[in-house]
Design an enzyme around this catalytic site. Structure first.
Site, mmCIF file in Angstrom:
data_model
loop_
_atom_site.group_PDB
_atom_site.id
_atom_site.type_symbol
_atom_site.label_atom_id
_atom_site.label_comp_id
_atom_site.label_asym_id
_atom_site.label_seq_id
_atom_site.Cartn_x
_atom_site.Cartn_y
_atom_site.Cartn_z
ATOM 1 N N THR A 31 -31.161 -10.511 10.798
ATOM 2 C CA THR A 31 -31.687 -9.333 11.486
ATOM 3 C C THR A 31 -33.206 -9.358 11.442
ATOM 4 O OG1 THR A 31 -29.751 -7.990 11.048
ATOM 5 C CG2 THR A 31 -31.835 -6.805 11.281
ATOM 6 N N HIS A 181 -18.531 -10.011 12.011
ATOM 7 C CA HIS A 181 -19.266 -9.709 10.775
ATOM 8 C C HIS A 181 -18.402 -8.806 9.898
ATOM 9 C CE1 HIS A 181 -22.375 -8.972 7.996
ATOM 10 N NE2 HIS A 181 -23.331 -8.517 8.782
ATOM 11 N N ASN A 184 -21.158 -7.972 3.792
ATOM 12 C CA ASN A 184 -22.340 -7.166 3.470
ATOM 13 C C ASN A 184 -22.189 -5.651 3.588
ATOM 14 O OD1 ASN A 184 -23.399 -9.652 2.989
ATOM 15 N ND2 ASN A 184 -24.743 -9.716 4.783
ATOM 16 N N TYR A 186 -20.632 -3.606 5.696
ATOM 17 C CA TYR A 186 -20.564 -2.887 6.973
ATOM 18 C C TYR A 186 -19.107 -2.491 7.264
ATOM 19 C CZ TYR A 186 -25.378 -4.253 7.073
ATOM 20 O OH TYR A 186 -26.692 -4.393 6.735
ATOM 21 N N ASN A 241 -25.340 -2.816 0.050
ATOM 22 C CA ASN A 241 -24.850 -1.593 0.700
ATOM 23 C C ASN A 241 -23.821 -0.860 -0.156
ATOM 24 O OD1 ASN A 241 -26.485 -1.532 2.988
ATOM 25 N ND2 ASN A 241 -25.187 -3.006 4.061
HETATM 26 C C1 LIG Z 1 -34.309 -10.744 6.736
HETATM 27 C C2 LIG Z 1 -32.833 -10.942 6.558
HETATM 28 C C3 LIG Z 1 -31.962 -10.508 7.532
HETATM 29 C C4 LIG Z 1 -30.585 -10.719 7.406
HETATM 30 N N1 LIG Z 1 -29.756 -10.329 8.417
HETATM 31 C C5 LIG Z 1 -28.433 -10.604 8.353
HETATM 32 C C6 LIG Z 1 -27.575 -10.301 9.451
HETATM 33 O O1 LIG Z 1 -27.999 -9.813 10.501
HETATM 34 N N2 LIG Z 1 -26.246 -10.607 9.299
HETATM 35 C C7 LIG Z 1 -25.743 -11.173 8.155
HETATM 36 O O2 LIG Z 1 -24.532 -11.424 8.080
HETATM 37 N N3 LIG Z 1 -26.553 -11.498 7.123
HETATM 38 C C8 LIG Z 1 -27.872 -11.233 7.208
HETATM 39 N N4 LIG Z 1 -28.703 -11.616 6.178
HETATM 40 C C9 LIG Z 1 -28.157 -12.429 5.073
HETATM 41 C C10 LIG Z 1 -28.384 -13.912 5.366
HETATM 42 O O3 LIG Z 1 -27.641 -14.340 6.498
HETATM 43 C C11 LIG Z 1 -27.968 -14.787 4.175
HETATM 44 O O4 LIG Z 1 -26.638 -14.488 3.856
HETATM 45 C C12 LIG Z 1 -28.848 -14.542 2.943
HETATM 46 O O5 LIG Z 1 -30.224 -14.559 3.290
HETATM 47 C C13 LIG Z 1 -28.586 -15.603 1.858
HETATM 48 O O6 LIG Z 1 -28.839 -16.903 2.361
HETATM 49 P P1 LIG Z 1 -30.210 -17.703 2.023
HETATM 50 O O7 LIG Z 1 -30.294 -17.775 0.536
HETATM 51 O O8 LIG Z 1 -30.103 -19.021 2.699
HETATM 52 O O9 LIG Z 1 -31.341 -16.866 2.568
HETATM 53 C C14 LIG Z 1 -30.072 -11.376 6.265
HETATM 54 C C15 LIG Z 1 -30.962 -11.815 5.274
HETATM 55 C C16 LIG Z 1 -32.324 -11.616 5.407
HETATM 56 C C17 LIG Z 1 -33.256 -12.137 4.347
#
Ligand SMILES: Cc1cc2nc3c(=O)[nH]c(=O)nc-3n(C[C@H](O)[C@H](O)[C@H](O)COP(=O)(O)O)c2cc1C
Length: 369
Positions: A31, A181, A184, A186, A241
């Protein structure tokens, strides 16, 4: 030419549902809250951002509300109006021109919203009237969550209908598939977990009942796309959440057994995201019980991704934060080059800064202009 990359497990081909992907590096849904107002419409700038990241084997879009009711954060894009579909066409076209594929992440936030973001100022909806801890990101800034309204049983077909329509809209917008989705905290996760679902109808109580809405949504979405272009994202140990479950192994074990009946494109598992203690969970057991490709996500580096792939714990790895800051993450992994650091101040909302201005490696700078 980098010869080591040829033998690198990260850069072997892989099958994902209907698609043969060139390697194992996937862009996780992120996001970024930069859609055009009014109307929450994807823009040319969004198209450029995704195009910059199209050396990913697959891009999963930022979470996208399936309906006005599904929205929970200021500036996030939707997939329910014609203008939004037209906006997304710019994104899918730009990604396809660069030779990659993009799935839309389908989102209904449930209680993680605020009446100021809801049609006619209504209360957010949820399985049960239980308030989340924390604050909603509204156009007026951060405000405490409200106690949501519990959905009536008669309203559930309408929720499934929202998913089905959004699945059709995603097709019209030129996506290659969709990701439901269910992670997280939702709406779909709120139904799955016992801390947020105290219903006494067919959608609450037993694990079978708590899984019912998600399975009905999967049924509806696969009827539009075919199962091999539909993935699902779950976060069995996530507490983001303010959500918990006393026995995630049992809840998600049951769910995966039922998902096996569909033959989905993939199971995408957030193994780590957010702060706080996590319950014990055997992700490898979950992976083995799912009869299809497993995408692992959460805190992976190039090396831990390789280890996971080599040991058979996953088939693909999705990278989140690293993709915010490194449009050419794939090329950097290939060369073992250093990575840019992501700036959390520009994660959500704003303009080009911290969005499309993260630098490519010198060697790529010209070809990606
Ligand atoms: C800025 C930001 C926005 C995110 N938006 C979403 C999202 O829209 N949908 C989702 O399922 N996870 C979202 N996440 C979670 C990431 O997809 C991912 O699960 C999380 O960052 C852990 O992976 P990483 O360690 O590679 O960053 C978001 C994470 C961050 C940091």
């Amino acid at each position: 030419m980098d010869r080591t990359a040829e033998k690198d497990v990260l850069f072997t081909k892989g099958e994902l549902g209907a698609y043969s992907l060139p390697h194992r590096v996937i862009m996780a849904p992120l996001t970024r809250s930069r859609s055009k107002q009014p109307g929450n419409i994807p823009t040319e700038m969004n198209a450029k951002y995704y195009a910059q990241r199209s050396s990913a084997a697959l891009i999963i879009s930022e979470a996208t509300q399936i309906s006005p009711q599904g929205m929970g954060y200021a500036f996030t894009p939707g997939i329910h109006s014609n203008e939004q579909i037209e906006g997304w066409k710019k994104v899918t076209k730009a990604v396809h021109e660069k030779g990659s594929k993009i799935f839309l992440q389908m989102w209904h936030v449930g209680r993680i919203s605020h009446s100021s973001l809801q049609p006619e100022g209504a209360l957010p909806v949820a399985p049960s009237a239980i308030k989340a801890e924390g604050e909603a990101f509204t156009y007026q800034g951060l405000v405490p969550f409200e106690t949501p309204r519990a959905l009536e049983t008669e309203e559930i077909p309408g929720i499934i209908q929202q998913y089905e329509q959004a699945a059709r809209n995603a097709k019209e917008a030129g996506f290659d598939g969709v990701e439901v989705h269910a992670a997280n905290g939702y709406l779909l996760d709120q139904f799955l977990r016992e801390s947020t679902n105290k219903r006494t109808d067919a959608y609450g109580g037993s694990i079978e009942n708590r899984s019912r809405l998600l399975l009905e949504v999967i049924e509806a979405v696969t009827s539009v796309w075919g199962p091999d272009k539909v993935g699902i994202r779950i976060s069995p140990t996530g507490t983001f959440n303010s959500i918990t479950d006393s026995d995630p192994e049992k809840t998600f074990g049951y769910l995966v057994d039922r998902l096996n009946l569909f033959g989905l494109a993939y199971l995408h598992v957030v193994e780590a995201f957010g702060e706080g203690p996590k319950p014990d969970f055997d992700f490898n057991r979950l992976r083995k019980s799912f009869q299809g490709p497993y995408i692992a996500n959460g805190g992976y580096t190039a090396d831990s991704a390789r280890e996971s792939l080599i040991s058979g714990k996953s088939d693909f790895i999705a990278f989140g934060t690293k993709y915010i800051a490194n449009p050419d993450l794939v090329e950097r992994f290939k060369l073992g080059a250093p990575l840019n650091e992501a700036d959390p101040n520009t994660f959500y909302g704003g303009n080009e800064k911290g969005y499309i201005d993260y630098p490519f490696m010198e060697v790529n700078a010209v070809s990606n202009e």
